[in-house]
Design an enzyme around this catalytic site. Structure first.
Site, PDB file in Angstrom:
ATOM      1  N   PRO A   2      -7.258   7.008  -3.984  1.00 53.16           N
ATOM      2  CA  PRO A   2      -7.879   7.233  -5.291  1.00 53.16           C
ATOM      3  C   PRO A   2      -7.599   6.111  -6.279  1.00 53.16           C
ATOM      4  O   PRO A   2      -6.452   5.755  -6.512  1.00 53.16           O
ATOM      5  CB  PRO A   2      -7.238   8.535  -5.774  1.00 53.16           C
ATOM      6  CG  PRO A   2      -6.339   9.006  -4.700  1.00 53.16           C
ATOM      7  CD  PRO A   2      -6.218   7.958  -3.679  1.00 53.16           C
ATOM      8  N   GLU A   3      -8.625   5.567  -6.824  1.00 49.71           N
ATOM      9  CA  GLU A   3      -8.486   4.635  -7.941  1.00 49.71           C
ATOM     10  C   GLU A   3      -9.286   5.219  -9.098  1.00 49.71           C
ATOM     11  O   GLU A   3      -9.698   6.378  -9.058  1.00 49.71           O
ATOM     12  CB  GLU A   3      -8.932   3.230  -7.533  1.00 49.71           C
ATOM     13  CG  GLU A   3      -8.022   2.656  -6.435  1.00 49.71           C
ATOM     14  CD  GLU A   3      -8.268   1.204  -6.120  1.00 49.71           C
ATOM     15  OE1 GLU A   3      -8.639   0.454  -7.015  1.00 49.71           O
ATOM     16  OE2 GLU A   3      -8.088   0.821  -4.951  1.00 49.71           O
ATOM     17  N   LYS A  61      -5.086   6.134 -13.740  1.00 51.55           N
ATOM     18  CA  LYS A  61      -5.070   7.057 -12.608  1.00 51.55           C
ATOM     19  C   LYS A  61      -4.293   8.322 -12.893  1.00 51.55           C
ATOM     20  O   LYS A  61      -4.094   9.142 -12.007  1.00 51.55           O
ATOM     21  CB  LYS A  61      -4.505   6.330 -11.377  1.00 51.55           C
ATOM     22  CG  LYS A  61      -5.435   5.208 -10.897  1.00 51.55           C
ATOM     23  CD  LYS A  61      -4.824   4.418  -9.782  1.00 51.55           C
ATOM     24  CE  LYS A  61      -4.676   2.986 -10.163  1.00 51.55           C
ATOM     25  NZ  LYS A  61      -4.073   2.144  -9.136  1.00 51.55           N
ATOM     26  N   HIS A  95      -1.602  20.175   4.680  1.00 56.84           N
ATOM     27  CA  HIS A  95      -0.978  19.421   3.587  1.00 56.84           C
ATOM     28  C   HIS A  95      -1.221  20.031   2.215  1.00 56.84           C
ATOM     29  O   HIS A  95      -1.136  19.332   1.216  1.00 56.84           O
ATOM     30  CB  HIS A  95      -1.431  17.952   3.584  1.00 56.84           C
ATOM     31  CG  HIS A  95      -1.292  17.288   4.912  1.00 56.84           C
ATOM     32  ND1 HIS A  95      -0.105  17.265   5.610  1.00 56.84           N
ATOM     33  CD2 HIS A  95      -2.184  16.628   5.687  1.00 56.84           C
ATOM     34  CE1 HIS A  95      -0.286  16.613   6.755  1.00 56.84           C
ATOM     35  NE2 HIS A  95      -1.538  16.219   6.831  1.00 56.84           N
ATOM     36  N   ARG A 114       0.596  12.251   2.036  1.00 52.45           N
ATOM     37  CA  ARG A 114       1.770  11.371   2.001  1.00 52.45           C
ATOM     38  C   ARG A 114       2.749  11.670   0.867  1.00 52.45           C
ATOM     39  O   ARG A 114       3.798  11.029   0.789  1.00 52.45           O
ATOM     40  CB  ARG A 114       1.316   9.916   1.891  1.00 52.45           C
ATOM     41  CG  ARG A 114       0.630   9.453   3.150  1.00 52.45           C
ATOM     42  CD  ARG A 114       0.367   7.971   3.083  1.00 52.45           C
ATOM     43  NE  ARG A 114      -0.834   7.642   3.813  1.00 52.45           N
ATOM     44  CZ  ARG A 114      -1.370   6.446   3.837  1.00 52.45           C
ATOM     45  NH1 ARG A 114      -0.826   5.468   3.165  1.00 52.45           N
ATOM     46  NH2 ARG A 114      -2.457   6.217   4.526  1.00 52.45           N
ATOM     47  N   ARG A 156       1.245 -13.891 -19.426  1.00 55.54           N
ATOM     48  CA  ARG A 156       2.021 -13.569 -18.233  1.00 55.54           C
ATOM     49  C   ARG A 156       2.315 -14.848 -17.464  1.00 55.54           C
ATOM     50  O   ARG A 156       1.549 -15.814 -17.520  1.00 55.54           O
ATOM     51  CB  ARG A 156       1.242 -12.601 -17.335  1.00 55.54           C
ATOM     52  CG  ARG A 156       1.111 -11.204 -17.904  1.00 55.54           C
ATOM     53  CD  ARG A 156       2.418 -10.474 -17.783  1.00 55.54           C
ATOM     54  NE  ARG A 156       2.389  -9.175 -18.439  1.00 55.54           N
ATOM     55  CZ  ARG A 156       2.337  -8.009 -17.791  1.00 55.54           C
ATOM     56  NH1 ARG A 156       2.293  -7.977 -16.484  1.00 55.54           N
ATOM     57  NH2 ARG A 156       2.349  -6.869 -18.448  1.00 55.54           N
TER      58      ARG A 156
END
Length: 284
Positions: A2-3, A61, A95, A114, A156
């Site tokens: 998922p993004e 997210k 799951h 996971r 940066r």
DNA sequence: GCTTGCGCCTGAATGC
DNA sequence: TGCATTCAGGCGCAAG
């Protein structure tokens, strides 16, 4: 995995089927999925039971559902998380980690293979939850500030893709969409951020917005009335990726074979001709 | 303060 | 065939 577009699909599903409903019960099948709720399982269930969901919010997210108690249920899908909205008599899935019974005769089921994702109750439901405060605005946010992003990026001292994956600089971009947007903008993943010029930055932002909007359009049509699903396997991934996962296949723009390199312990897919390696790559 | 690397996780794919 | 290893990557945290 998922993004931003996938998480937005889930948010819309929750907005449609869960907002206005009251949580009648909570079942926790795997405590690891609420490991970030430090007060434990009983407290998690207590804080949620009887609460009505007021809205469905998202930044990057992270998802959260503000409650009438002014707390919020915070949700992160991690790598493999799914939020399913189903009838209580639907068969159990593999799951399944957490199940919520709602007053509208539906269930919310959190499924996560996971367990990189998880849920917690945050004490600041009315505004931005504390856990989300450090997350920058994303490209779907009307208040996203391109000038501020450009300024921060150029200050940066690192490689471009590393900066793009830093959710405190710009949120919602993961490994797949980073590679796709870089390919569209013809930028190399290890380009030093200090060398980025404003046209490069604007070209990247436009490409990222475009690729994620396309994914959202496709993902947004893929769920029906009682089913909200994010599994990274949407049709978009199979049909429309230009770079990610296409190593040793010809670039759809110039025909050069797409390369795969390991960057930040992740795969990066790029076209050596369209995205030439800079003279002084960083972080690689 | 900023940047970088590690560990968490499971299961499919791969190697022997 | 079966067991062992590798790989996938978002995030928080700690070390540099």
């Amino acid at each position: 995995m998922p993004e931003l577009p996938e998480v937005e699909v889930v948010r819309r599903g929750l907005e449609r089927h869960v907002v206005g409903a009251t949580i009648d019960g909570v079942r926790i099948d795997d405590v690891r999925s609420i490991r970030r709720h430090l007060a434990g399982t009983a407290d998690f269930a207590d804080q949620l039971t009887g609460q009505t969901v007021m809205s469905a919010q998202r930044r990057g997210k992270y998802l959260w559902l503000p409650l009438d108690s002014d707390d919020a249920l915070l949700i992160h899908l991690g790598m493999s998380g799914q939020v399913l909205i189903q009838s209580p008599d639907a068969p159990a899935l593999r799951h399944e980690r957490i199940t919520f019974d709602l007053s509208n005769a539906l269930q919310v089921r959190f499924v996560d293979q996971r367990i990189f994702g998880g849920m917690s109750v945050s004490a600041s439901g009315a505004e931005l939850p504390a856990e989300v405060a450090h997350i920058a605005r994303d490209l779907f946010d009307p208040l996203f500030d391109a000038d501020e992003f450009a300024h921060k990026l150029k200050n940066r001292k690192t490689g471009l893709k590393r900066a793009l994956l830093d959710q405190s600089l710009i949120s919602g971009i993961g490994n797949i969409y980073a590679d796709e947007a870089l390919w569209r903008a013809k930028l190399h993943f290890a380009r030093a951020t200090q060398t980025m010029r404003r046209p490069d930055i604007d070209r990247f932002l436009a490409a990222a917005q475009e690729v994620m909007s396309e994914a959202l359009c496709q993902g947004g049509t893929s769920f029906d009335a009682l089913y909200v699903n994010v599994n990274g396997q949407s049709g978009y991934f199979e049909r429309s990726l230009e770079a990610y996962g296409r190593h040793d296949e010809p670039c759809r723009r110039c025909g050069t074979l797409i390369r795969r390199d390991v960057f930040m312990n992740r795969s990066s897919f790029w076209c050596p001709r369209c995205q030439p390696r800079p003279r002084n790559p960083q972080g690689w």
